[in-house]
Design a protein around this motif. Structure first.
Motif, PDB file in Angstrom:
ATOM      1  N   TYR A  32       0.850  -1.204  -0.059  1.00 16.63           N
ATOM      2  CA  TYR A  32      -0.093  -0.088   0.081  1.00 16.63           C
ATOM      3  C   TYR A  32       0.924   1.191   0.123  1.00 16.63           C
ATOM      4  CZ  TYR A  32      -4.089  -2.783   1.112  1.00 16.63           C
ATOM      5  OH  TYR A  32      -5.176  -3.807   1.091  1.00 16.63           O
ATOM      6  N   PRO A  35       1.113   3.567  -3.520  1.00 15.99           N
ATOM      7  CA  PRO A  35       0.035   4.439  -3.918  1.00 15.99           C
ATOM      8  C   PRO A  35      -0.308   5.353  -3.179  1.00 15.99           C
ATOM      9  CG  PRO A  35      -0.298   2.007  -4.423  1.00 15.99           C
ATOM     10  CD  PRO A  35       1.106   1.923  -3.673  1.00 15.99           C
ATOM     11  N   THR A  43      -0.202  10.715 -11.554  1.00 17.63           N
ATOM     12  CA  THR A  43      -0.346   9.340 -11.817  1.00 17.63           C
ATOM     13  C   THR A  43       0.705   8.444 -11.971  1.00 17.63           C
ATOM     14  OG1 THR A  43      -0.500   9.535 -14.101  1.00 17.63           O
ATOM     15  CG2 THR A  43      -2.774  10.202 -12.981  1.00 17.63           C
ATOM     16  N   PRO A  44       0.554   7.198 -11.910  1.00 16.45           N
ATOM     17  CA  PRO A  44       2.070   6.302 -12.050  1.00 16.45           C
ATOM     18  C   PRO A  44       2.279   6.620 -13.535  1.00 16.45           C
ATOM     19  CG  PRO A  44      -0.116   4.943 -11.316  1.00 16.45           C
ATOM     20  CD  PRO A  44      -0.496   6.395 -11.250  1.00 16.45           C
ATOM     21  N   PRO A 202      -4.886   5.701 -12.837  1.00 16.12           N
ATOM     22  CA  PRO A 202      -4.429   4.491 -12.331  1.00 16.12           C
ATOM     23  C   PRO A 202      -5.122   3.259 -12.355  1.00 16.12           C
ATOM     24  CG  PRO A 202      -3.908   6.341 -10.939  1.00 16.12           C
ATOM     25  CD  PRO A 202      -5.013   6.942 -11.932  1.00 16.12           C
ATOM     26  N   TRP A 206      -4.675   0.122  -7.897  1.00  9.99           N
ATOM     27  CA  TRP A 206      -4.070   1.487  -7.290  1.00  9.99           C
ATOM     28  C   TRP A 206      -5.118   2.101  -6.419  1.00  9.99           C
ATOM     29  CZ3 TRP A 206       1.196   3.170  -7.975  1.00  9.99           C
ATOM     30  CH2 TRP A 206       1.505   4.470  -7.594  1.00  9.99           C
ATOM     31  N   LYS A 209      -6.116   0.659  -3.313  1.00 10.07           N
ATOM     32  CA  LYS A 209      -5.252   0.620  -2.248  1.00 10.07           C
ATOM     33  C   LYS A 209      -5.161   1.817  -1.525  1.00 10.07           C
ATOM     34  CE  LYS A 209      -2.037  -2.935  -3.453  1.00 10.07           C
ATOM     35  NZ  LYS A 209      -2.840  -3.688  -4.322  1.00 10.07           N
TER      36      LYS A 209
END
Length: 256
Positions: A32, A35, A43-44, A202, A206, A209
């Motif tokens: 966790y 994220p 964003t990732p 995401p 994601w 979490k």
């Protein structure tokens, strides 16, 4: 009339909330951490684009100035092999980052970084510039600690209108013209940019979490005024972004 100090909403959001987040991550599990630690930093996919565009590679010494809980630097470390050093002015953010990611972490303001010139191969600062009054000093310090030609990455929340209907306390959003002046004055040449909206959302895992961490924090601190204040700050920011009067811009610059 509120008796709270004007700086306290920023303390709630960037000092107290990170500790509560680290507590929740310790209970839920290490998966966790990234994220939860990336909230407010893009964003990732945006962070991956920034990492690739900056040319980050295995062994790159990366400074994260205003690192918060350290999620973006950890993503870059795990996926690109960088060696990050995290700096943040908030003791709570630094403690949370150390607990979740065990990376070198120092308490210091971005306006005066405790490193010699050229100490890092690259640097970035994500979602920080709109939260500081000394914007020129922050950018100048980022330029100072990397060599000429090195990459400096930024996530900057900018105004798209002259006057905002509201804004989170402690924030001062530049517009694109002001941002351009600041970059030139700091000897940073803009090479490529994108907006956060250019990147996909995401994945659902994601979001799930992040939501689980948030839910646990609320269960534990639902009646705490500090959580209410942090939530209020984040709701204002969310409305500004949704309405398009503030936009997140990812910038890759080169030191000259």
């Amino acid at each position: 009339m509120s008796s709270r100090h004007p700086d306290e909403p920023m303390e709630d959001e960037f000092d107290t909330l990170p500790i509560w987040t680290a507590d929740a991550v310790e209970e839920l599990g290490p998966e966790y951490a990234v994220p939860a630690g990336c909230r407010g930093s893009g964003t990732p996919e945006g962070l991956r684009w920034l990492s690739r565009s900056m040319g980050l590679l295995a062994g790159t010494r990366l400074l994260d100035s205003g690192a918060g809980e350290g999620g973006p630097a950890e993503l870059a470390a795990r996926e690109f092999g960088v060696s990050p050093v995290l700096v943040d002015p908030k003791h709570g953010a630094c403690r949370a980052a150390r607990r979740m990611f065990h990376r070198p972490t120092l308490v210091a303001g971005g306006e005066r970084l405790p490193f010699p010139g050229g100490a890092f191969d690259a640097a970035w600062s994500l979602g920080v510039l709109c939260t500081v009054s000394q914007k020129h000093a922050v950018l100048t310090e980022l330029r100072r600690v990397v060599p000429t030609g090195a990459s400096v990455g930024l996530l900057v929340f900018v105004r798209t209108v002259d006057t905002l209907p509201d804004q989170p306390e402690g924030n001062d959003f530049p517009d694109r013209v002001e941002l351009g002046r600041l970059l030139r004055a700091a000897r940073l040449h803009l090479t490529v940019e994108a907006t956060l909206s250019d990147f996909s959302e995401p994945p659902s895992e994601w979001h799930e979490k992040v939501d689980e961490v948030d839910d646990l924090v609320r269960q534990r601190h639902a009646d705490d005024e500090r959580l209410m204040t942090a939530d209020h700050q984040q709701r204002i920011m969310g409305r500004l972004l949704d309405d398009g009067v503030v936009e997140g811009r990812l910038l890759v610059t080169r030191a000259f």
